[in-house]
Scaffold this motif. Sequence first.
Motif, mmCIF file in Angstrom:
data_model
loop_
_atom_site.group_PDB
_atom_site.id
_atom_site.type_symbol
_atom_site.label_atom_id
_atom_site.label_comp_id
_atom_site.label_asym_id
_atom_site.label_seq_id
_atom_site.Cartn_x
_atom_site.Cartn_y
_atom_site.Cartn_z
ATOM 1 N N MET A 1 60.319 -7.215 -45.157
ATOM 2 C CA MET A 1 58.928 -6.901 -44.354
ATOM 3 C C MET A 1 57.615 -6.878 -44.703
ATOM 4 S SD MET A 1 60.049 -4.935 -42.157
ATOM 5 C CE MET A 1 59.623 -3.293 -41.169
ATOM 6 N N GLU A 2 57.814 -7.961 -46.162
ATOM 7 C CA GLU A 2 57.041 -8.389 -46.642
ATOM 8 C C GLU A 2 55.803 -9.294 -45.640
ATOM 9 O OE1 GLU A 2 60.334 -10.972 -48.447
ATOM 10 O OE2 GLU A 2 60.432 -9.158 -47.435
ATOM 11 N N ASN A 3 57.093 -9.588 -44.731
ATOM 12 C CA ASN A 3 55.855 -10.458 -44.235
ATOM 13 C C ASN A 3 55.514 -9.167 -43.059
ATOM 14 O OD1 ASN A 3 56.198 -12.748 -45.038
ATOM 15 N ND2 ASN A 3 57.927 -13.797 -43.488
ATOM 16 N N LEU A 4 55.405 -8.502 -42.890
ATOM 17 C CA LEU A 4 54.470 -7.337 -42.075
ATOM 18 C C LEU A 4 53.080 -7.757 -41.761
ATOM 19 C CD1 LEU A 4 55.541 -5.189 -40.332
ATOM 20 C CD2 LEU A 4 54.230 -4.113 -41.959
ATOM 21 N N GLY A 5 52.601 -8.757 -42.527
ATOM 22 C CA GLY A 5 50.492 -8.201 -42.474
ATOM 23 C C GLY A 5 50.715 -9.680 -41.773
ATOM 24 N N LEU A 6 52.301 -10.925 -41.367
ATOM 25 C CA LEU A 6 52.032 -11.944 -40.951
ATOM 26 C C LEU A 6 52.199 -11.199 -39.070
ATOM 27 C CD1 LEU A 6 51.565 -14.763 -40.612
ATOM 28 C CD2 LEU A 6 54.412 -15.243 -41.315
ATOM 29 N N VAL A 7 53.080 -10.848 -39.546
ATOM 30 C CA VAL A 7 53.533 -9.910 -37.979
ATOM 31 C C VAL A 7 52.177 -9.873 -36.935
ATOM 32 C CG1 VAL A 7 54.922 -8.296 -36.678
ATOM 33 C CG2 VAL A 7 55.653 -9.388 -38.964
ATOM 34 N N PHE A 8 51.541 -8.933 -37.403
ATOM 35 C CA PHE A 8 50.186 -7.804 -37.152
ATOM 36 C C PHE A 8 49.632 -9.095 -36.309
ATOM 37 C CE2 PHE A 8 51.284 -4.320 -39.956
ATOM 38 C CZ PHE A 8 51.569 -3.371 -39.184
ATOM 39 N N ALA A 9 49.125 -10.379 -37.887
ATOM 40 C CA ALA A 9 48.485 -11.317 -36.806
ATOM 41 C C ALA A 9 48.733 -12.267 -35.712
ATOM 42 C CB ALA A 9 48.180 -12.224 -38.606
ATOM 43 N N VAL A 10 49.917 -12.434 -35.960
ATOM 44 C CA VAL A 10 50.525 -13.161 -34.862
ATOM 45 C C VAL A 10 50.354 -11.901 -33.753
ATOM 46 C CG1 VAL A 10 52.368 -14.001 -33.449
ATOM 47 C CG2 VAL A 10 51.604 -14.605 -36.095
#
Lengths: 158, 671
Positions: A1-10
């Motif tokens: 889940m550490e990439n959640l920020g990236l998910v939101f941005a995309v």
Amino acid sequence: MENLGLVFAVVGAALAAVLAGAGSAIGVGISGQAAAGVVSEEPSLFGKVLILQLLPGTQGIYGLLVAFITLAQVGVLGGSADVSTAKGLMYLGACLPMAIVGLISGIHQGKASIASISLVAKRPDQSGKALIFPAMVETYAILALLISILAITGVSGL
Amino acid sequence: MAVLEMQRMTLCGLRKNRKAALELLQRRGVVELTDELTPDEIFNRTDTSVQCATFDKNARAAQNALDILNQYAPVKSSLLSMLEEKPRRTESEYYDFYAASAKVMDIAYDLVQDERIIAEKNGELIGLEARITALEPWLGLDIPMKYNDTVSTAALVGYLPQVLTLEAFYETLAQADANHPPVHAEVVGALHNSTCLFLLCHKDDKKNLEATLRTMGFSYPAGDCTGLPRQAMEELEARIARTEKEIEETIEDIRNYAPAREELAFAVDYFGMRREKYAVLGRLCQSRHTFVLTGFVPKRAGPALVRELSERFEAYTVCEDLGPEETAPVLLQNNAFSAPVEGVLEGYSLPGRGELDPTSVMSIFYYILFGMMFSDAGYGLLMTLATGIILLVKKNTPMKKSLQMFFWCGVSTVFWGLMLGSFFGDAIEVIGTTFFNNPNVSTPCLWFAPLNDPMRMLIYTMAIGLFHLFVGLVMGIVTKFKQKDYFSAFADYFIWILLIGSLVLILVPTPLFYSIAQMEIILPGWLGTAATVTAVFSAVFVVVFSGRESRNPFKRLAKGLYGLYGVTGYLGDVLSYSRLLALGLATGIVGTVVNQMGSMFGSGVLGAVIFIAVFLVGHALNFAINVLGAYVHTNRLQYVEFFGKFYEGGGQKFNPFKIQNKYYHIKEDQQ
């Protein structure tokens, strides 16, 4: 889940491209029908009504623009993709003005374009004024674009 | 630079010279005729509507014939042909055409007739083809369709409205009538959703069977086909071939007229000119030996015209200045730099009575604003080169003004593209890194790249907007001075410059501005104080004097407060200039996207080919959409923000009596 920020941005970038693009597609689509109708009666007006048909097309471009800046900023297009969850949510929020306003203004600019197209059909000499009415609607898309761009560049500087 | 001053011209001449005089006026094209005189017992008008209608009919027939000729014997014309100037014909050729016109009109009517024949024959073909389609399924039938009964049998040939096999037919027949008479059936073919059947039964059963079949929807084929279907088919095919040949021949006939194309085009113009002339002739006041006409003429063209008319036709002509209350038609005159945007002004409205021509001031801003929005040196260069070359090669193209406008817009775009560092997006960097492995090259950027510091650019765009608005207010002051309304110049325009200017001065040093703009501007303390004082003074002034036409003090106060509320309008106007930034970014970034997509396929030969393809298509698209955006939004900033401050318009365009030819330019004979 550490990439959640990236998910939101995309997701934000995708929303900007999708919703603004959809708004433009609807706007250009409906005004294209009106334009085709006018040209069937008066082929010489093709150039004038084509311009009017294209006016609602810019929201899609703005959406693309916002999506592209976002993707570039978060590093999806190369570079390191390291975005905290909070920052990702901020990117998502920053994309929303363009996404939502792009959708709605695209549709309504299309409607204004239709009205202007019928104006040109009746009075071809007034095409200068006819351009302005749909352009008024676009002002709000431009304002939204501006806020989205400022917010995205602002977030990346945080 | 200005709206040209108009004079009223009154011309009185001998009746025998009237047509020649009108032709001269038509060729000069500097007089707009007016109907100021009323006919009386001596001077009256001649009804020329019959002649006008005849000329109109001829002009239309010639045009029609020309269109037909162009349809069947097209001339190759390139995209650039719309830039072509009209070929020339001399005045004497115009007069000589009178004798030839009847022959040309015969050709025109022949062509129209040929076209009618082709239309008829094509209609016939459609009918014949429909009959062939209907006949096709019957080809398998080797007896005539209208088969007569033999001694003891009767035949039924027709359709059932279903697609059936033979078994299915017998089944449905049995369902319809369990005791149906013995029948021999053959399925001949199928057409759409029906089956073509041949049925044979005993003569006595025919009535019975027919009734049963009718309940199933049986019908006989239409038409008068008595022979064998095959024969009928051959006949139809022969007729189609014959008709097609006739059409071919008619088209050939039309093509034979191709050499008359130029004469037909000239006939369109010739009859158009004569129609115009007769329309004017009908507006003249004529006595037995003289005629009188009145009209507007630009002051600078007046004396030459007066001299020419009196020398050639012994006509008495006077030009007099207009009274201050009279409205004259508007003709603009500007220098080569500003004249191209006259069309933009016309798109809004021409200056009304007592108003300035804002074209020259507008043109400067027009080019600057357009350049900032388009803002790509590569695109600007393309636009400048394309329009420049066309203007050099075709000096008298009908699109001259638009081309000139886009030429200057292109120059400005190159300037802003270099300032803000965009050349086909970031093409130089991308090509350098991808194909030459040299990441050090970069697009020249003389000022700063707006994407790296959008807030700074935003502030600049608003500053430009504020300046634009102030210039609009100054234009208002100048207009009011010209109208000698000094108080309004102060109370409606100057006071707003004071108010907005001092508000800006108050805002700029505040922490609020610093937090938004990241720019710290420190003004001397006295300036801040002065700004506060003028702001308060001008605000009060606006409240007191905005509603000065109201006598009721409460109403006046309310109107004054509403006037002060207009400050928010200025805020909106200034913010509206942020589109300079947004559209400028849009051009650059979409260009960058295109480059990036193109460079995704690496640096090999294939990569280069794909890059070039993507580059061409992508940038062409980006160019088109952004040139449209820049054009529309520059117009908008001029119309709404700039004109909104001072300009009303409402002038009538000067519409002179002139040659309005479509195909030919009439050249004066040398004398």
